[in-house]
Design a protein around this motif. Structure first.
Motif, PDB file in Angstrom:
ATOM      1  N   UNK A 190       5.506  -7.815  -1.047  1.00 36.66           N
ATOM      2  CA  UNK A 190       5.736  -6.895  -2.211  1.00 36.66           C
ATOM      3  C   UNK A 190       4.363  -5.958  -2.163  1.00 36.66           C
ATOM      4  N   UNK A 191       3.382  -6.595  -1.759  1.00 38.60           N
ATOM      5  CA  UNK A 191       2.020  -5.805  -1.816  1.00 38.60           C
ATOM      6  C   UNK A 191       1.852  -4.846  -0.539  1.00 38.60           C
ATOM      7  N   UNK A 192       2.627  -5.247   0.556  1.00 40.41           N
ATOM      8  CA  UNK A 192       2.550  -4.497   1.788  1.00 40.41           C
ATOM      9  C   UNK A 192       3.485  -3.401   1.451  1.00 40.41           C
ATOM     10  N   UNK A 193       4.843  -3.442   1.119  1.00 40.98           N
ATOM     11  CA  UNK A 193       5.617  -2.547   0.353  1.00 40.98           C
ATOM     12  C   UNK A 193       4.899  -1.458  -0.474  1.00 40.98           C
ATOM     13  N   UNK A 194       4.255  -1.771  -1.504  1.00 41.99           N
ATOM     14  CA  UNK A 194       3.363  -1.145  -2.538  1.00 41.99           C
ATOM     15  C   UNK A 194       2.463  -0.297  -1.738  1.00 41.99           C
ATOM     16  N   UNK A 195       1.804  -0.702  -0.677  1.00 44.42           N
ATOM     17  CA  UNK A 195       0.814   0.197   0.145  1.00 44.42           C
ATOM     18  C   UNK A 195       1.625   1.035   0.901  1.00 44.42           C
ATOM     19  N   UNK A 200       3.265   6.978   1.870  1.00 43.43           N
ATOM     20  CA  UNK A 200       4.462   7.638   2.007  1.00 43.43           C
ATOM     21  C   UNK A 200       4.576   8.752   0.941  1.00 43.43           C
ATOM     22  N   UNK A 201       4.374   8.175  -0.303  1.00 43.75           N
ATOM     23  CA  UNK A 201       4.386   9.154  -1.456  1.00 43.75           C
ATOM     24  C   UNK A 201       3.411  10.310  -1.425  1.00 43.75           C
ATOM     25  N   UNK A 231      -4.206   0.239  -9.918  1.00 41.16           N
ATOM     26  CA  UNK A 231      -4.146  -0.841 -10.924  1.00 41.16           C
ATOM     27  C   UNK A 231      -2.962  -1.829 -10.538  1.00 41.16           C
ATOM     28  N   UNK A 232      -1.779  -1.218  -9.892  1.00 38.85           N
ATOM     29  CA  UNK A 232      -0.861  -2.083  -9.759  1.00 38.85           C
ATOM     30  C   UNK A 232      -0.786  -2.673  -8.486  1.00 38.85           C
ATOM     31  N   UNK A 233      -1.775  -2.165  -7.283  1.00 39.72           N
ATOM     32  CA  UNK A 233      -2.005  -2.672  -6.213  1.00 39.72           C
ATOM     33  C   UNK A 233      -2.845  -3.929  -6.700  1.00 39.72           C
ATOM     34  N   UNK A 371      -7.941   2.884   7.054  1.00 45.33           N
ATOM     35  CA  UNK A 371      -8.016   1.651   6.448  1.00 45.33           C
ATOM     36  C   UNK A 371      -6.594   0.998   6.276  1.00 45.33           C
ATOM     37  N   UNK A 372      -5.813   1.731   5.967  1.00 47.75           N
ATOM     38  CA  UNK A 372      -4.346   1.412   6.041  1.00 47.75           C
ATOM     39  C   UNK A 372      -3.609   1.068   7.103  1.00 47.75           C
ATOM     40  N   UNK A 373      -3.976   1.623   8.163  1.00 43.76           N
ATOM     41  CA  UNK A 373      -3.289   1.454   9.362  1.00 43.76           C
ATOM     42  C   UNK A 373      -4.098   0.013   9.995  1.00 43.76           C
ATOM     43  N   UNK A 374      -5.307  -0.389   9.773  1.00 41.28           N
ATOM     44  CA  UNK A 374      -5.691  -1.553  10.170  1.00 41.28           C
ATOM     45  C   UNK A 374      -5.895  -2.709   9.271  1.00 41.28           C
TER      46      UNK A 374
END
Length: 727
Positions: A190-195, A200-201, A231-233, A371-374
């Protein structure tokens, strides 16, 4: 023909098989998960009830209520909530024993100190977030579960405390075991999907920046929808720590990802606002050139004709963005060469400001994408050390916390008064339920609406309770029949809690049902007692609802006014505070103020529009001011420093008390600083350009006819900024 018919039949069967698989996949992703959750709630409740009856605990319903409160769809959320419930319970029990020991024979002082304790815990639930907030709530109403029964039998206080603790421990253990062993649902995915969804958004938001959309009304929905993402993340990450032993470096990188996301969204919003102002003021040539300058950034976030969907594709995007950064000076030079020679000095400065913001978006987007890619790969400690990962911190309105505590204490005090004056036989349960309602929903974005739903749930729970107590339990023989009698109500309540729009109704059913379910070790049905308890429960919840309406911390005019004042104070601090605040601190403070008030979820509400506008104004002007002051530290010319400091002082005074006069003075001071910079020879070209673009951006924001300052400090029609200086 036969072979053709056979091929056609095979194709039809394959098509139906594909459709059926798609339906099953969708069912497994949504409905099946709901059924699994309902089954886990039922199993955990039955396990808690069986253990309680097996060990002859006094009130098995306390264990059942504990299960209902801590059960979540994700295993780590159950574990985190159970952990903090245990902490809150232990603190509440310890406080109960202490107060009973001090005031065993003095009922009124005892109740007064209980009210003060509940006020403190309710205020704590406002100050802290997610599970820490829940621990304060538990410490508050646990004192009712233990302390109030102990007032009737002070000599049995320790026995009551240990019994309630045992029952709660049984509920926590049952919920945790079932959630961890039966179809465990991890939060890491769920954490990965949120990121991924957030990336994407935001990529889609970048791509959709077009000239024809700049003239359309700005609903701000896309920008505001991302306010709560940070804050959700953080909530997902806090819960995931109970699921697996994340390394310190991984936690730092998630915090860094949040910080970089806030930075790039703020810079992009500032660029978009600049383009909207230029479009509205009749500078289409500058807008066209800036969009052409920004076009390669839009193309860079695309991979295979779509937004990056995972870390691997984001890695390619990061490489593309890095290559664009290398050739950016050449690209900027090409766009500048294509600018019309007829542009005015103001239009030239407009383009320079837009180019500076575009470069900032590019740099911050590269950091965020990298940061997201790594995120799933190890990062060298030296690299991580060089990149700041500031904590989100905690930001709240002290007055709101005090009023929330006052509300919780008053609800408890009034119900206690009714208990004493009216001699309510079910007074303890009513006080407990009123305290639960006044503390559990204190940090809700819309507590009044939540309490209304809770009342509906209480009514449904009362009806189910009557049917179960007097129709089913009277016929139940043995544990199996007892479980069957309780299962319908538990299943209905569990299903409702999976629907966010009506989750409070399910909570109301759970709490009322388990508070008064008519079984202990020996069952006895008393219809008159049941009616008295039902009336007392509804009275208690309605009293809590009345106080939520009287002291509304989310929708009241005074609340919106205080949030707007707090946001303006952030600008004042950015202008004059020494040293200047960190940009991350300003952004998290501003976003959390709005999130706590709940306005981020009510973007379309006219009453919240002003607060939302103040937030966006704070983010764009605050960022520009902080960048301006950071650049100003490299300036040694005292004249220029004094001129810009005077401009910032005037800006601070404007946000302290918005008025037409102060707005004009701020614009005049900023215009004077711009003119002084344009004639100064003591600065490097790069340093002068940075200062000019930030000052020009702030001036443009103040001149904006659609600015949040306009209703409180309107300006006369001005065609050129210099006209104000000579007015």
């Amino acid at each position: 023909m036969r072979s053709t018919h056979t091929a056609l039949s095979f194709w039809r069967r394959a098509r139906w098989r594909y459709v059926l698989l798609g339906v099953l996949r969708d069912w497994g992703r949504e409905d099946a998960q709901t059924l699994i959750y309902i089954g886990k709630v039922l199993l955990a409740c039955m396990l808690a009830m069986w253990v309680s009856l097996k060990f002859e605990l006094e009130q098995p319903r306390t264990a059942l209520l504990t299960v209902a409160i801590v059960m979540q769809t994700r295993t780590s959320m159950v574990l985190a909530k159970s952990f903090y419930r245990l902490i809150g319970t232990l603190v509440g029990i310890a406080t109960s024993v202490l107060l009973v020991a001090l005031f065993a024979q003095e009922r009124v002082p005892f109740l007064i100190y209980l009210a003060l304790w509940i006020s403190f815990c309710t205020a704590g639930s406002i100050v802290f977030r997610h599970h820490q907030s829940y621990a304060f709530v538990l410490a508050g109403y646990t004192i009712c579960i233990v302390g109030l029964p102990a007032t009737l039998n002070p000599g049995q206080t320790f026995d009551i405390a240990m019994t309630r603790l045992s029952e709660i421990m049984v509920g926590l253990a049952s919920a945790s075991l079932v959630s961890a062993l039966i179809f465990p649902q991890g939060i890491s995915e769920l954490l990965r999907n949120a990121v991924r969804k957030r990336f994407r958004d935001f990529s889609r938001l970048l791509i959709n920046l077009e000239q024809k959309k700049l003239s359309a009304p700005n609903t701000q929905a896309d920008t505001l929808r991302m306010v709560g993402d940070v804050f959700e993340l953080e909530i997902f990450h806090a819960s995931s720590s109970m699921e697996s032993n994340h390394s310190r470096a991984y936690r730092q990188r998630l915090t860094l990802l949040n910080s970089e996301f806030m930075a790039v969204t703020t810079s992009f919003h500032s660029l978009e606002q600049l383009l909207r102002r230029l479009q509205a003021s009749g500078h289409p040539q500058v807008v066209t050139s800036l969009l052409a300058l920004f076009a390669p950034i839009q193309a860079a976030v695309m991979t295979h004709q779509h937004e990056a969907r995972n870390e691997d594709e984001a890695r390619q995007v990061a490489l593309t963005i890095n290559a664009l950064r290398q050739r950016w000076p050449m690209h900027l030079h090409e766009i500048q060469a294509s600018l019309p020679t007829t542009l005015s000095e103001t239009e030239t400065l407009d383009f320079a400001t837009g180019a500076e913001l575009s470069l900032r978006v590019l740099d911050e987007l590269h950091a965020y994408t990298s940061t997201y890619a790594g995120l799933s790969q190890p990062m060298p400690a030296s690299t991580l050390k060089n990149r700041q990962s500031p904590s989100l911190g905690m930001h709240f309105d002290p007055l709101a916390a005090i009023l929330a505590g006052l509300r919780g204490g008053l609800v408890f005090a009034l119900m206690s008064l009714l208990w004493i004056v009216c001699d309510l036989r079910s007074g303890i349960e009513a006080i407990t339920l009123a305290t639960i309602a006044s503390t559990l929903f204190a940090s809700s974005p819309s507590p009044s609406k939540t309490v209304r739903q809770f009342i509906i749930g209480a009514l449904i729970g009362t009806a189910l309770l009557y049917w179960c107590n007097f129709q089913l339990l009277t016929q139940a023989q043995g544990f199996t029949m007892l479980a069957l009698a309780l299962s319908p109500a538990i299943a209905i309540a569990a299903w409702l809690t999976t629907r966010p729009a009506v989750a409070a109704i399910g909570s109301g059913i759970f709490i009322v049902f388990f508070l008064h379910i008519g079984f202990n070790n020996v069952f006895a049905a008393h219809p008159i007692n049941f009616i008295n308890e039902a009336i007392a429960d509804l009275l208690a919840i309605m009293l809590a609802g009345v106080f939520y309406s009287l002291i509304d911390l989310t929708n009241g005019l005074w609340s919106r006014t205080r949030v707007a004042l707090a946001l303006r104070t952030l600008i004042q601090e950015a202008c004059v505070q020494t040293p200047p605040p960190e940009r991350t601190s300003l952004e998290t403070h501003a976003r959390e103020l709005l999130l706590r008030m709940g306005s981020a979820r009510h973007v379309a509400n006219a009453q919240d529009k002003e607060v939302v506008d103040w937030l966006l104004s704070t983010l764009e002007i605050g960022q520009a001011v902080i960048n301006l002051r950071q650049e100003l530290q490299q300036v040694s010319d005292p004249t220029i420093r004094g001129t810009i400091d005077h401009s910032l002082l005037q800006l601070s005074r404007l946000f302290a008390q918005p008025s037409t006069t102060l707005r004009q003075r701020a614009i005049v001071a900023i215009t004077s600083s711009i003119e002084r910079l344009q004639t100064s020879a003591s600065l490097t070209i790069a340093n002068s350009q940075q200062l000019l673009t930030m000052l020009h951006f702030i001036r443009g924001a103040l001149l904006d006819k659609h600015s949040v300052l306009t209703p409180v400090a309107p300006l006369d029609e001005v065609t050129e900024p210099g006209a104000l200086r000579h007015a």
